[in-house]
Design a protein around this motif. Structure first.
Motif, PDB file in Angstrom:
ATOM      1  N   SER A  17       0.744  -1.010   0.467  1.00 40.43           N
ATOM      2  CA  SER A  17       0.232  -0.043   0.295  1.00 40.43           C
ATOM      3  C   SER A  17       0.805   1.263  -0.403  1.00 40.43           C
ATOM      4  CB  SER A  17      -0.366  -0.090   1.828  1.00 40.43           C
ATOM      5  OG  SER A  17      -1.901  -0.691   1.031  1.00 40.43           O
ATOM      6  N   LEU A  18       0.385   2.075  -0.752  1.00 38.79           N
ATOM      7  CA  LEU A  18       0.433   3.822  -0.614  1.00 38.79           C
ATOM      8  C   LEU A  18      -0.254   4.740  -0.273  1.00 38.79           C
ATOM      9  CD1 LEU A  18       3.961   4.093  -3.247  1.00 38.79           C
ATOM     10  CD2 LEU A  18       3.963   3.637  -1.280  1.00 38.79           C
ATOM     11  N   ARG A  19       0.509   5.655   0.347  1.00 32.29           N
ATOM     12  CA  ARG A  19      -0.704   6.608   0.360  1.00 32.29           C
ATOM     13  C   ARG A  19      -0.368   7.896  -0.100  1.00 32.29           C
ATOM     14  NH1 ARG A  19      -5.578   7.555   4.172  1.00 32.29           N
ATOM     15  NH2 ARG A  19      -5.807   9.799   3.964  1.00 32.29           N
ATOM     16  N   LEU A  20      -0.843   8.634  -0.886  1.00 27.77           N
ATOM     17  CA  LEU A  20      -0.380   9.857  -2.084  1.00 27.77           C
ATOM     18  C   LEU A  20      -1.286  11.487  -2.050  1.00 27.77           C
ATOM     19  CD1 LEU A  20      -0.593   8.777  -5.713  1.00 27.77           C
ATOM     20  CD2 LEU A  20       1.413   8.214  -4.117  1.00 27.77           C
ATOM     21  N   SER A  21      -0.528  12.176  -1.163  1.00 25.20           N
ATOM     22  CA  SER A  21      -1.482  13.522  -0.300  1.00 25.20           C
ATOM     23  C   SER A  21      -0.238  15.080  -1.914  1.00 25.20           C
ATOM     24  CB  SER A  21      -0.797  13.417   1.036  1.00 25.20           C
ATOM     25  OG  SER A  21      -1.264  12.994   1.247  1.00 25.20           O
ATOM     26  N   CYS A  22      -1.974  15.762  -1.591  1.00 28.12           N
ATOM     27  CA  CYS A  22      -1.352  16.541  -2.371  1.00 28.12           C
ATOM     28  C   CYS A  22      -2.557  17.781  -2.156  1.00 28.12           C
ATOM     29  CB  CYS A  22      -2.058  16.714  -3.481  1.00 28.12           C
ATOM     30  SG  CYS A  22      -2.149  17.661  -5.032  1.00 28.12           S
ATOM     31  N   ALA A  23      -1.093  18.772  -1.676  1.00 26.62           N
ATOM     32  CA  ALA A  23      -1.877  20.050  -1.234  1.00 26.62           C
ATOM     33  C   ALA A  23      -1.691  21.255  -1.751  1.00 26.62           C
ATOM     34  CB  ALA A  23      -0.332  20.426   0.306  1.00 26.62           C
ATOM     35  N   ALA A  24      -2.680  21.706  -1.457  1.00 25.52           N
ATOM     36  CA  ALA A  24      -2.816  22.783  -2.856  1.00 25.52           C
ATOM     37  C   ALA A  24      -3.063  24.156  -2.303  1.00 25.52           C
ATOM     38  CB  ALA A  24      -4.570  22.838  -3.849  1.00 25.52           C
ATOM     39  N   SER A  25      -3.130  24.966  -2.892  1.00 28.41           N
ATOM     40  CA  SER A  25      -2.741  26.283  -2.858  1.00 28.41           C
ATOM     41  C   SER A  25      -2.723  27.524  -3.557  1.00 28.41           C
ATOM     42  CB  SER A  25      -1.737  27.237  -1.742  1.00 28.41           C
ATOM     43  OG  SER A  25      -0.174  26.867  -2.798  1.00 28.41           O
ATOM     44  N   GLY A  26      -3.100  28.441  -3.557  1.00 30.73           N
ATOM     45  CA  GLY A  26      -3.246  29.461  -4.493  1.00 30.73           C
ATOM     46  C   GLY A  26      -5.295  29.076  -4.935  1.00 30.73           C
ATOM     47  N   ILE A  27      -5.237  28.695  -4.633  1.00 32.02           N
ATOM     48  CA  ILE A  27      -7.027  28.238  -5.503  1.00 32.02           C
ATOM     49  C   ILE A  27      -7.904  28.529  -4.275  1.00 32.02           C
ATOM     50  CG2 ILE A  27      -5.923  27.061  -7.935  1.00 32.02           C
ATOM     51  CD1 ILE A  27      -7.304  24.595  -6.269  1.00 32.02           C
ATOM     52  N   ILE A  28      -9.136  27.919  -4.905  1.00 33.20           N
ATOM     53  CA  ILE A  28     -10.585  28.379  -3.090  1.00 33.20           C
ATOM     54  C   ILE A  28     -10.760  26.910  -3.751  1.00 33.20           C
ATOM     55  CG2 ILE A  28     -12.275  28.724  -3.635  1.00 33.20           C
ATOM     56  CD1 ILE A  28     -12.102  31.146  -5.057  1.00 33.20           C
ATOM     57  N   PHE A  29      -9.424  26.120  -3.047  1.00 31.41           N
ATOM     58  CA  PHE A  29      -9.836  24.913  -3.594  1.00 31.41           C
ATOM     59  C   PHE A  29     -11.487  23.944  -3.191  1.00 31.41           C
ATOM     60  CE2 PHE A  29      -7.797  20.774  -2.440  1.00 31.41           C
ATOM     61  CZ  PHE A  29      -8.560  19.599  -1.718  1.00 31.41           C
ATOM     62  N   SER A  30     -12.055  24.496  -2.393  1.00 34.91           N
ATOM     63  CA  SER A  30     -13.355  23.867  -1.434  1.00 34.91           C
ATOM     64  C   SER A  30     -14.375  23.890  -3.452  1.00 34.91           C
ATOM     65  CB  SER A  30     -14.461  25.066  -1.173  1.00 34.91           C
ATOM     66  OG  SER A  30     -14.429  25.681  -1.094  1.00 34.91           O
ATOM     67  N   ALA A  31     -14.179  24.425  -4.586  1.00 36.23           N
ATOM     68  CA  ALA A  31     -14.987  25.205  -5.184  1.00 36.23           C
ATOM     69  C   ALA A  31     -13.710  24.490  -6.359  1.00 36.23           C
ATOM     70  CB  ALA A  31     -14.720  26.813  -5.633  1.00 36.23           C
ATOM     71  N   ASN A  32     -13.461  23.940  -6.022  1.00 37.97           N
ATOM     72  CA  ASN A  32     -12.828  22.806  -7.412  1.00 37.97           C
ATOM     73  C   ASN A  32     -12.582  21.279  -7.154  1.00 37.97           C
ATOM     74  OD1 ASN A  32     -10.034  23.978  -9.125  1.00 37.97           O
ATOM     75  ND2 ASN A  32     -10.683  25.188  -7.107  1.00 37.97           N
ATOM     76  N   ASP A  33     -13.278  20.762  -8.647  1.00 36.79           N
ATOM     77  CA  ASP A  33     -13.220  19.573  -8.703  1.00 36.79           C
ATOM     78  C   ASP A  33     -11.202  18.925  -8.587  1.00 36.79           C
ATOM     79  OD1 ASP A  33     -15.498  19.121 -11.271  1.00 36.79           O
ATOM     80  OD2 ASP A  33     -16.303  18.817  -8.991  1.00 36.79           O
ATOM     81  N   MET A  34     -11.733  17.692  -7.455  1.00 35.60           N
ATOM     82  CA  MET A  34      -9.309  16.713  -7.463  1.00 35.60           C
ATOM     83  C   MET A  34     -10.070  15.862  -8.501  1.00 35.60           C
ATOM     84  SD  MET A  34      -8.609  19.797  -6.357  1.00 35.60           S
ATOM     85  CE  MET A  34      -7.012  19.356  -6.037  1.00 35.60           C
ATOM     86  N   GLY A  35      -8.766  15.225  -8.775  1.00 30.50           N
ATOM     87  CA  GLY A  35      -7.974  14.279  -9.132  1.00 30.50           C
ATOM     88  C   GLY A  35      -6.876  14.124  -9.241  1.00 30.50           C
TER      89      GLY A  35
END
Length: 116
Positions: A17-35
């Motif tokens: 198993s592995l767990r990938l993470s993505c940290a976002a900045s500079g966007i309105i995160f809740s307004a974006n679909d993520m993938g």
């Protein structure tokens, strides 16, 4: 400035198993679909999993039942929990943020290698 920073890739044996993470900045995160998308050597980039602003999840058939995508709007992060990994999961994994207003943003990618 928009930044999507992936982490958590690495080398793992088949079945692991592995767990990938993505940290976002500079966007309105809740307004974006993520993938999460991936690209193996010599192949086109393909969808792995997406999670909409409202939390609706979509998975590639090849990862259904093994991978789980989730998001934390308070922390501006999206994660991909990958279980029962197979050698064919080997690829560079990319984080994506998508909105109608701003279009697509991509991270730089993180390498996942699954040994047999």
């Amino acid at each position: 400035q928009v930044q999507l920073v992936e982490s958590g890739g690495g080398l793992v044996q088949a079945g692991g198993s592995l767990r990938l993470s993505c940290a976002a900045s500079g966007i309105i995160f809740s307004a974006n679909d993520m993938g999460w998308y991936r690209q193996a050597p010599g192949k086109q980039r393909e969808l792995v999993a997406t999670i909409s602003r409202g939390g609706w999840r979509n998975y590639a058939d090849s990862v259904k039942g093994r991978f789980t995508i989730s998001r934390d709007n308070a922390k501006n992060t999206v994660t991909l929990q990958m279980n029962s990994l197979k050698p064919e999961d080997t690829a560079v994994y990319y984080c994506n943020a998508r909105s109608i207003m701003s279009g697509d943003y991509w991270g730089q990618g993180t390498q996942v290698t699954v040994s047999s």
